[in-house]
Design a protein around this motif. Structure first.
Motif, PDB file in Angstrom:
ATOM      1  N   LEU A  60    -139.674  30.755 -26.168  1.00 34.61           N
ATOM      2  CA  LEU A  60    -138.836  31.924 -26.434  1.00 34.61           C
ATOM      3  C   LEU A  60    -138.829  32.879 -25.242  1.00 34.61           C
ATOM      4  CD1 LEU A  60    -139.541  33.051 -30.117  1.00 34.61           C
ATOM      5  CD2 LEU A  60    -137.332  32.345 -29.153  1.00 34.61           C
ATOM      6  N   HIS A  61    -139.993  33.077 -24.657  1.00 39.19           N
ATOM      7  CA  HIS A  61    -140.114  33.936 -23.477  1.00 39.19           C
ATOM      8  C   HIS A  61    -139.192  33.427 -22.361  1.00 39.19           C
ATOM      9  CE1 HIS A  61    -143.118  36.499 -20.987  1.00 39.19           C
ATOM     10  NE2 HIS A  61    -142.056  36.264 -20.231  1.00 39.19           N
ATOM     11  N   LEU A  62    -139.266  32.126 -22.075  1.00 39.20           N
ATOM     12  CA  LEU A  62    -138.423  31.541 -21.042  1.00 39.20           C
ATOM     13  C   LEU A  62    -136.952  31.594 -21.423  1.00 39.20           C
ATOM     14  CD1 LEU A  62    -140.409  28.384 -19.875  1.00 39.20           C
ATOM     15  CD2 LEU A  62    -140.223  30.602 -18.744  1.00 39.20           C
ATOM     16  N   ALA A  67    -131.760  33.595 -19.999  1.00 39.15           N
ATOM     17  CA  ALA A  67    -130.527  34.162 -20.550  1.00 39.15           C
ATOM     18  C   ALA A  67    -130.202  35.521 -19.933  1.00 39.15           C
ATOM     19  CB  ALA A  67    -130.631  34.284 -22.062  1.00 39.15           C
ATOM     20  N   GLY A  68    -131.099  36.045 -19.108  1.00 39.43           N
ATOM     21  CA  GLY A  68    -130.813  37.276 -18.389  1.00 39.43           C
ATOM     22  C   GLY A  68    -131.303  38.552 -19.048  1.00 39.43           C
ATOM     23  N   VAL A  69    -132.118  38.437 -20.105  1.00 39.67           N
ATOM     24  CA  VAL A  69    -132.638  39.638 -20.768  1.00 39.67           C
ATOM     25  C   VAL A  69    -133.612  40.354 -19.839  1.00 39.67           C
ATOM     26  CG1 VAL A  69    -134.020  40.477 -22.699  1.00 39.67           C
ATOM     27  CG2 VAL A  69    -132.296  38.701 -23.072  1.00 39.67           C
ATOM     28  N   GLN A  70    -133.462  41.667 -19.745  1.00 36.36           N
ATOM     29  CA  GLN A  70    -134.278  42.460 -18.835  1.00 36.36           C
ATOM     30  C   GLN A  70    -134.931  43.628 -19.563  1.00 36.36           C
ATOM     31  OE1 GLN A  70    -131.798  43.717 -15.578  1.00 36.36           O
ATOM     32  NE2 GLN A  70    -131.226  41.625 -15.002  1.00 36.36           N
ATOM     33  N   ALA A  71    -135.866  44.265 -18.873  1.00 34.09           N
ATOM     34  CA  ALA A  71    -136.512  45.456 -19.407  1.00 34.09           C
ATOM     35  C   ALA A  71    -135.455  46.508 -19.718  1.00 34.09           C
ATOM     36  CB  ALA A  71    -137.518  46.003 -18.408  1.00 34.09           C
ATOM     37  N   GLY A  72    -135.584  47.146 -20.883  1.00 34.35           N
ATOM     38  CA  GLY A  72    -134.631  48.164 -21.300  1.00 34.35           C
ATOM     39  C   GLY A  72    -133.507  47.649 -22.168  1.00 34.35           C
ATOM     40  N   ASP A  73    -133.350  46.317 -22.242  1.00 33.36           N
ATOM     41  CA  ASP A  73    -132.320  45.730 -23.110  1.00 33.36           C
ATOM     42  C   ASP A  73    -132.772  45.793 -24.566  1.00 33.36           C
ATOM     43  OD1 ASP A  73    -130.939  45.095 -20.824  1.00 33.36           O
ATOM     44  OD2 ASP A  73    -131.238  42.923 -20.984  1.00 33.36           O
ATOM     45  N   PRO A  89    -139.337  39.245 -26.800  1.00 32.36           N
ATOM     46  CA  PRO A  89    -138.606  40.232 -26.000  1.00 32.36           C
ATOM     47  C   PRO A  89    -139.489  41.389 -25.541  1.00 32.36           C
ATOM     48  CG  PRO A  89    -137.910  40.306 -28.312  1.00 32.36           C
ATOM     49  CD  PRO A  89    -138.763  39.106 -28.150  1.00 32.36           C
ATOM     50  N   THR A  90    -140.487  41.742 -26.328  1.00 31.52           N
ATOM     51  CA  THR A  90    -141.392  42.815 -25.941  1.00 31.52           C
ATOM     52  C   THR A  90    -142.119  42.474 -24.643  1.00 31.52           C
ATOM     53  OG1 THR A  90    -141.708  43.388 -28.269  1.00 31.52           O
ATOM     54  CG2 THR A  90    -143.322  44.256 -26.719  1.00 31.52           C
ATOM     55  N   TYR A  91    -142.497  41.212 -24.464  1.00 31.49           N
ATOM     56  CA  TYR A  91    -143.173  40.789 -23.239  1.00 31.49           C
ATOM     57  C   TYR A  91    -142.326  41.081 -21.995  1.00 31.49           C
ATOM     58  CZ  TYR A  91    -146.172  37.966 -26.345  1.00 31.49           C
ATOM     59  OH  TYR A  91    -147.039  37.525 -27.327  1.00 31.49           O
ATOM     60  N   PRO A  96    -137.179  44.788 -29.293  1.00 30.80           N
ATOM     61  CA  PRO A  96    -136.709  44.036 -30.465  1.00 30.80           C
ATOM     62  C   PRO A  96    -136.117  45.001 -31.486  1.00 30.80           C
ATOM     63  CG  PRO A  96    -139.105  44.191 -30.486  1.00 30.80           C
ATOM     64  CD  PRO A  96    -138.641  44.816 -29.202  1.00 30.80           C
ATOM     65  N   VAL A  97    -134.894  44.729 -31.903  1.00 34.70           N
ATOM     66  CA  VAL A  97    -134.214  45.541 -32.921  1.00 34.70           C
ATOM     67  C   VAL A  97    -134.137  44.691 -34.182  1.00 34.70           C
ATOM     68  CG1 VAL A  97    -132.060  46.664 -33.576  1.00 34.70           C
ATOM     69  CG2 VAL A  97    -132.913  46.860 -31.224  1.00 34.70           C
TER      70      VAL A  97
END
Length: 384
Positions: A60-62, A67-73, A89-91, A96-97
């Motif tokens: 999931l982390h990879l 997929a381009g997820v970054q800090a602040g997303d 996503p927290t890592y 996470p919403v």
């Protein structure tokens, strides 16, 4: 009275022999068996690429990373899932919403996801909870419309189907678990699958410290070339010992699913007309591998979830509380990603129970489980 476990992996001599062969080969780290397992799993799931990892959490982390997820997303996730779904996503520094789920499957829907989208949402993680396939196509359309990455957490779903195809096939990238509670186990381990060649290639590098040369390339050369590290990577590799087990297990997967579906059907028939009991069941669009068989306990049943767990334990039967609600855990207390009420999540987390279900479960053992569950009903009927 012999104890009945909630879950047992189906391991036998073939798995042991496969591991012995790897030890004898002298190559026990990530290598040729891992590559063979990846190819076989990709073919079984009808996807172009499979990348083996150390766990589903690291997959999931990879998946989020490529997929381009970054800090602040913002990343939409179900709270009704093992906490790793929210942790991934927290890592990465993303938020996470939490989205609610539907009662029938325990999965997010297009409506529950749409309700918590924000201007910062870049991805959605949708879970096939307990092996129950989620309705992916409406989510696919929503994510395409909004330009969001659709990541499927299929940790429990190897062998489940969606609209006639293997679960996980329609997402941008999918993560799988091979933990011992899953049908297909390698002890620990996971897999990332995708049809995106660039994402697969980057995931392969990132799992190995982002090195530009694989272990196979380095060790096949007498004079190994100098490796280079283009970005910060991770040690998320699977060993060939695990992959050898995985290859054997994959060959047994269809048989495992067939057996579990037979046992699930027996539970469903036994509890069909019991007031206050609702069994998990296939949705109209797919079939479950029944990695977990859960029942929902309503007030009409006469005992609550905790009382039924105690009854089962008294009868020598190990059951489990249903799926957790991550937003109620101390780790996420006061978390800013709780943007909307989650009434279905909280109700399911409080009133569901997982019953024993595994390949080797004998019918006379399952009858013991059924009798224990029904004992409050039968005692009430006898006293009437």
């Amino acid at each position: 009275m012999e104890r009945i476990s909630v879950m047992k992996p189906w391991l036998a001599e073939a798995e042991a022999e496969a591991v012995i062969d790897v030890i004898a080969s002298g190559w026990v780290a990530q290598g040729p068996r891992t590559a063979a397992f990846e190819a076989a799993f990709a073919a079984h799931q009808q996807v172009a690429h499979a990348v083996a990892t150390s766990s589903c959490t690291t997959a999931l982390h990879l998946a989020l990373k490529v997929a381009g997820v970054q800090a602040g997303d913002d990343v939409v996730v179900p709270s009704f899932s093992f906490i790793a779904t929210a942790n991934a996503p927290t890592y990465l520094g993303a938020r996470p919403v939490f989205a609610d789920v539907e009662a029938a499957t325990g999965n997010v829907t297009v409506d529950t996801v749409r309700a918590v989208l924000t201007a910062k949402t870049t991805a959605v993680i949708a879970v096939d909870q307990g092996g129950m396939p989620l309705d992916l196509q409406p989510l696919r359309e929503l994510c395409d419309e909004r330009g969001l990455a659709l990541i499927e957490d299929a940790a429990c779903a190897a062998g489940s189907t969606y609209r006639g195809a293997p679960a996980g096939k329609g997402a941008d990238v999918t993560a799988w678990s091979f933990h011992p509670r899953k049908l297909l186990t390698t002890g620990e381990g996971g897999m990332l699958t995708t049809d995106n060649s660039a994402w697969a290639e980057r995931a392969r590098k990132l799992r190995e410290h982002a090195m530009d040369l694989s272990a196979a390339q380095r060790h096949s050369a007498t004079l190994a070339p100098q490796e280079s590290y283009g970005e910060i990577g991770y040690n998320f590799r699977m060993t060939d010992l695990q992959a050898a087990m995985g290859l054997v297990q994959l060959g047994k997967l269809d048989e495992m699913v067939q057996r579990r579906r037979q046992l699930a059907s027996r539970y469903q028939q036994a509890f069909a007309n019991v007031p206050g009991l609702r069994c998990v069941a296939d949705p109209e669009y797919g079939t479950s591998n029944f990695q977990s068989f859960w029942i929902h306990i309503g007030p009409e049943f006469g005992k609550d979830r905790e009382q039924l767990l105690a009854q089962l334990a008294e009868d020598g039967i190990s059951a489990r509380r249903g799926i957790m609600a991550a937003h109620l855990q101390p780790a996420y207390a006061g978390h800013s990603g709780l943007l909307a009420p989650l009434p279905v999540t909280e109700q399911l987390a409080a009133a569901t129970l997982i019953l024993p279900l595994y390949h080797q479960l004998a019918e006379h053992e399952q009858d013991r489980v059924i009798a224990s569950v029904l004992s409050p009903v039968l005692s009430t009927a006898a006293g009437a």
